[in-house]
Design a protein around this motif. Structure first.
Motif, short mmCIF file in Angstrom:
data_model
loop_
_atom_site.label_atom_id
_atom_site.label_comp_id
_atom_site.label_asym_id
_atom_site.label_seq_id
_atom_site.Cartn_x
_atom_site.Cartn_y
_atom_site.Cartn_z
N TYR A 171 0.99 -22.17 29.56
CA TYR A 171 1.71 -20.96 30.00
C TYR A 171 3.35 -20.72 29.25
CZ TYR A 171 -2.06 -18.57 31.08
OH TYR A 171 -3.68 -17.79 31.10
N TYR A 371 1.20 -12.74 28.41
CA TYR A 371 1.92 -14.05 28.77
C TYR A 371 2.52 -14.28 28.05
CZ TYR A 371 -1.55 -13.25 32.27
OH TYR A 371 -2.32 -13.25 33.66
N GLY B 205 -4.72 -14.25 23.53
CA GLY B 205 -5.35 -14.39 24.37
C GLY B 205 -6.03 -12.93 25.48
N ALA B 206 -6.78 -13.64 26.46
CA ALA B 206 -7.10 -11.98 26.68
C ALA B 206 -6.82 -11.34 27.24
CB ALA B 206 -8.59 -12.44 27.98
N LEU B 207 -5.85 -11.86 27.74
CA LEU B 207 -4.90 -10.62 28.27
C LEU B 207 -4.20 -9.07 27.21
CD1 LEU B 207 -3.18 -9.30 30.62
CD2 LEU B 207 -1.24 -10.54 29.94
N TYR B 231 -9.71 -9.90 39.13
CA TYR B 231 -8.40 -10.21 38.74
C TYR B 231 -7.75 -9.40 37.94
CZ TYR B 231 -6.10 -12.08 34.21
OH TYR B 231 -5.38 -11.96 33.66
N ASN B 275 -16.98 -10.00 35.00
CA ASN B 275 -16.46 -11.29 34.84
C ASN B 275 -17.48 -12.58 35.75
OD1 ASN B 275 -13.52 -12.90 36.56
ND2 ASN B 275 -14.93 -13.90 35.14
N ASN B 280 -13.02 -14.64 38.74
CA ASN B 280 -12.45 -14.79 39.62
C ASN B 280 -11.42 -13.66 40.29
OD1 ASN B 280 -9.34 -15.19 40.18
ND2 ASN B 280 -8.77 -14.99 38.01
N ASP B 308 -15.96 -10.76 30.44
CA ASP B 308 -15.24 -11.65 30.16
C ASP B 308 -15.57 -12.77 30.43
OD1 ASP B 308 -12.61 -13.44 30.74
OD2 ASP B 308 -11.87 -11.73 32.13
N ALA B 310 -13.98 -15.71 30.43
CA ALA B 310 -12.51 -16.83 29.96
C ALA B 310 -13.18 -17.82 30.88
CB ALA B 310 -11.65 -15.82 31.12
N TYR B 311 -14.20 -18.10 31.73
CA TYR B 311 -14.65 -19.87 32.54
C TYR B 311 -15.40 -19.83 32.39
CZ TYR B 311 -10.21 -18.23 35.11
OH TYR B 311 -9.35 -17.64 35.97
N THR B 338 -11.42 -16.31 25.69
CA THR B 338 -10.33 -16.96 25.32
C THR B 338 -10.23 -18.73 25.19
OG1 THR B 338 -7.76 -17.44 26.78
CG2 THR B 338 -9.66 -16.49 27.91
N SER B 340 -7.63 -19.97 26.34
CA SER B 340 -6.46 -20.70 27.85
C SER B 340 -7.05 -21.42 29.24
CB SER B 340 -5.45 -19.31 28.47
OG SER B 340 -5.25 -18.26 28.13
N LYS B 341 -8.16 -20.86 29.29
CA LYS B 341 -8.79 -21.72 30.82
C LYS B 341 -9.37 -23.22 30.44
CE LYS B 341 -6.76 -18.04 32.47
NZ LYS B 341 -5.73 -18.05 33.36
N ARG B 348 -2.29 -19.47 23.35
CA ARG B 348 -2.41 -17.57 22.65
C ARG B 348 -3.52 -17.64 21.90
NH1 ARG B 348 -2.34 -16.70 26.75
NH2 ARG B 348 -2.43 -14.80 26.82
C1 PLP Z 1 -10.81 -13.91 34.47
C2 PLP Z 1 -9.90 -13.91 33.32
N1 PLP Z 1 -9.86 -13.08 32.00
C3 PLP Z 1 -8.51 -12.93 32.07
C4 PLP Z 1 -7.26 -13.62 31.73
C5 PLP Z 1 -6.35 -14.38 30.52
O1 PLP Z 1 -6.05 -15.28 30.37
P1 PLP Z 1 -5.09 -15.84 28.56
O2 PLP Z 1 -4.66 -13.69 28.11
O3 PLP Z 1 -4.30 -16.36 28.93
O4 PLP Z 1 -6.53 -15.46 28.09
C6 PLP Z 1 -7.47 -14.97 33.11
C7 PLP Z 1 -6.30 -15.09 33.46
O5 PLP Z 1 -5.76 -15.97 34.72
C8 PLP Z 1 -8.29 -14.57 33.77
O6 PLP Z 1 -8.87 -15.27 35.05
#
Ligand code: PLP
Ligand code: PLP
Lengths: 496, 496
Positions: A171, A371, B205-207, B231, B275, B280, B308, B310-311, B338, B340-341, B348
């Motif tokens: 990031y 982000y 990104g997921a956000l 989260y 999630n 998270n 979600d 993400a992980y 995403t 990202s993780k 992004r």
């Molecule tokens: C559960 C979860 N979802 C989504 C995100 C967002 O990730 P990004 O926007 O970088 O894809 C995060 C990041 O902290 C997360 O922990």
């Protein structure tokens, strides 16, 4: 209000449904059939009665609310406010519908909910048609693929691959990559704008800047002034945040600064958006004198300025007057720039320049939105500006755009001289053409589309611009431009 | 309400100002001093009386509105709604202040306006401190720079430079690059999810996915259910769009599906965010049985699911149960993923998978938000997935994360066994630690910060999690992790 149920918009009419509905309601109010204070059915009910999507009702109502003819009230739905002469409404975005008891829901049911407006139907068509094969795009506000610096970007990729710098994969900082912000400050310096990296926020294009400003700095229901016509009318960045637009008339020197004090007072406006240099869509450059005057007026009446410098570097004949931001000594101007019109829209790199407090607030919203912008795009943008590619590219680009502009002017002179008027632009992408005959833009749009030509009609930028077209010499290959300009002249004459 | 003016929050108290204000108002209401229906002064007046920013008041009030203790009304300001037991409020985001006559304004005056919430003060501190040098980040939800595939990405740069493909520099299609969406469909297929490119929207990104969903699909004032803790409580993606959050309790198998019907009814909830895999902040994996049950319940009561993932790919011991989306036959699940993780947050690149109608609506909002994600990021992501780098990288990454997780578990066993409890995570980044003594998290946060250690305290994810910490084994170098875990145990013992 049972008479409502009789009428429905005509699906075959080229006028968009929401405009038909708007016209219908205006007629009811202007005729006195619907009187002030009268309550309208809920949006859901109206949507059902008219046989349209709820988003269509929202689009129509919102324009009527902006025009001062309807008035929203969270307790009691929407009411007739007046005949559009009165301006100080209290508007709320709720429609007073109480949730019914726990309905079963599916994702598809949500497509018409959500507070963000859909794109204008015409814009949706254009967005879709831009990716249709063999379409000649005569109004597109983008550089032709042949003008994009593909080769140099490829070199950049290999330079990055072989450099010893780390490739940023984490990031980024809230304000964006520091090396890029430093480089942008140098670039801004060349435009006469003094800024340090803490005054600069990197954003994903200018469009995102507007998004962040409306979410982060403006209250719902506030009003901003802007040129009429304006690029902002064709998108919903501000309107979807509940912000209203009020147009300021333009002349050959740019927006009329003399109208600002009255308009600000009348509309309780909170800021002025302006695109002073190679204005989209008219191509007008605000004169030196008008810039001075505008800065004075805005300072006097305390009206902050949002300056859009998207086309500034695209001068073709001589450099334009310095940006408003270059004249700003008190922080009155928030400046937005972008690489989209000069290097590559795909990179999605733009910037906002302002006071540290404002930039920090916007950076906070940006962090919550996505982000930060792509670190790879930021890396490419940094190297692009830093390594001298940019200066060389700009010289070549201006050369090419000059040829394209002159070609389009010749074509106009040749085929359009008796059906339209226009001014020669001194930079940017656009020629704003006024048709002299009485020709329906919607019909013209459809016929041109059938002939494989995609147009940007004036009404996208100003509801009243029903005889204007925004032509762009930046996108279509010259051969296609020649064909399309001839074909279009034919279509216009046919309708004459 | 003049007694208000006596009290002010304590600037030296480690409790954030908005929480102090919240606590103050709760006490007034619970004690009966403030009775139902009683009207509060405007936000501006309160801000002045308490000597804080208006955004602080907004943050406090919003939590109280969500809790059902205050009630907003566009006509008459904010009122006391009850003692938090009643839930069906009608809330409006306006505060009933009429614009005064044409005030002089400067950009800086707007910093506290705008409807988007500021980040939580604690999150702002964390965002800032993450870029402070020499800070040990023991809770950061990111891969350590040493785990990012720097070398492979550099290779990718040179492969792109020497390939014959065109480098995409134009605006991309509304859904995102087709080659990337095709590649994502293959990747989704490996996760058991069937999708075609028209079901996939590329996002930054997921956000950003959450941002688009709240702007595009949800009405203001709607409520979504989500795990408690979550989260989503630490960010404002939904809240800033006027959407409220209502927590669903969790157990070792994930969120309690049995609570959903009642909660949906009670809160008129419109969707469930979950999630389910390596959650998270708790690290919990929803069990196979719970997933089946959840899908049944949500189908029965008609509650759409936002999943979600993400992980998901970060399994360390064995593959987790298949995603909810992999079990979805009726379009009940909207899935977010995403890079990202697992690869790089800086790129992004994320994606949303859903029905074509929903994806189209979201794409339209995306186009209005930023005209699409960076084309260079999309290009890198495509090559990354396509060329096999991804599979190799994931194997190495799991290996490294396993070592880090085991190290952190050993450190916990060694230094924390008498001050905390925890579960061994089987994937993801986090260990959710419960402190057994009575230790103030705010004090601990401050003391750790003074010792150069940045913590993610439980209250970020659940207001009630006042004895929890989210530890991450993904970020800090192992040597720093060792030092920090020891130091922290010391600080906790000092307070305990
Ligand atoms: C559960 C979860 N979802 C989504 C995100 C967002 O990730 P990004 O926007 O970088 O894809 C995060 C990041 O902290 C997360 O922990
Ligand atoms: C005047 C003006 N400003 C801003 C933009 C947005 O550009 P971007 O978001 O690609 O930077 C455009 C693009 O059409 C424009 O014409």
């Amino acid at each position: 209000m049972n008479q409502l149920s009789q009428w429905r918009p005509d699906m075959n009419d080229p006028l968009p449904l929401y405009q038909q509905i708007e016209a219908y309601i205006i007629a009811k109010i202007k005729s006195g059939e619907w009187t002030q204070g009268m309550k309208l059915p809920s949006q859901r009910v109206l949507a059902k009665q008219f046989g349209v999507n709820r988003s269509t009702i929202v689009a129509a109502m919102d324009r009527l609310v902006s025009a001062g003819m309807l008035e929203g009230n969270s307790g009691g739905g929407t009411r007739v406010a007046g005949d559009g002469e009165v301006d100080d409404l209290t508007l709320h975005d709720s429609e007073g519908i109480q949730p019914s008891s726990s309905p079963r829901k599916h994702w598809n049911d949500y497509v018409e909910e959500g507070m963000h407006y859909p794109n204008l139907p015409l814009v949706q068509t254009i967005n879709r048609m831009e990716f249709a094969p063999h379409m000649i795009r005569l109004g597109t506000g983008e550089l032709s693929p042949s003008l994009l610096p593909e080769q140099s970007m490829r070199h950049l990729f290999s330079e990055i691959a072989s450099s010893l710098d780390t490739v940023p994969l984490s990031y980024e900082e809230p304000l964006g990559s520091l090396q890029l912000r430093r480089e942008l400050c140098l670039e801004l310096g060349r435009r006469g704008i003094n800024a340090s990296p803490s005054n600069v926020l990197v954003v994903s294009g200018a469009l995102q800047a507007f998004q962040l400003i409306s979410a982060g700095l403006l209250e719902r229901q506030s009003t901003i002034l802007l040129e009429k016509p304006s690029y902002l009318y064709s998108i919903h960045a501000f309107q979807s945040a509940g912000v209203r637009l009020a147009g300021v008339p333009m002349d050959a020197e740019g927006l009329q600064a003399s109208a600002l004090a009255r308009l600000k007072q009348l509309r309780q406006a909170v800021l002025l958006y302006t695109n002073p240099t190679y204005h989209n869509p008219t191509g007008i450059v605000m004169s030196e004198a008008r810039r001075t005057r505008l800065m004075q007026v805005c300072d006097q009446i305390g009206l902050p300025i949002l300056e859009d410098g998207a086309y500034e570097e695209l001068w073709l004949d001589h450099r334009p007057p310095a940006a408003l931001k270059a004249r700003d000594t008190s922080g009155q101007v928030l400046y937005v720039g972008t690489l989209s019109k000069i290097v590559s829209p795909g990179l999605r790199i733009g910037w906002i320049v302002g006071s540290e407090r404002v930039i920090e607030r916007l950076a906070d919203i940006k962090m919550q939105t996505d982000y930060g912008s792509s670190s790879v795009s930021q890396l490419m943008a940094y190297h692009w500006l830093h390594s001298g590619y940019h200066q060389r590219h700009m010289e070549q680009l201006r050369e090419q755009l000059r040829i394209r502009r002159d070609t389009m002017l010749e074509l106009l002179q040749q085929d359009w001289h008796d059906i339209a008027t226009w001014q020669k632009p001194t930079g940017g992408f656009y020629i704003w053409v006024t048709l002299t005959g009485g020709c329906s833009l919607n019909k013209l749009f459809d016929r041109a589309l059938s002939a494989g030509i995609l147009l940007n009609v004036g009404t996208l930028y100003d509801r009243g611009a029903s005889r204007q077209l925004r032509l762009s010499y930046a996108y279509a290959p010259i051969e296609e431009m020649k064909f399309a300009m001839g074909k279009l002249a034919e279509l216009i004459r046919m309708q004459g």
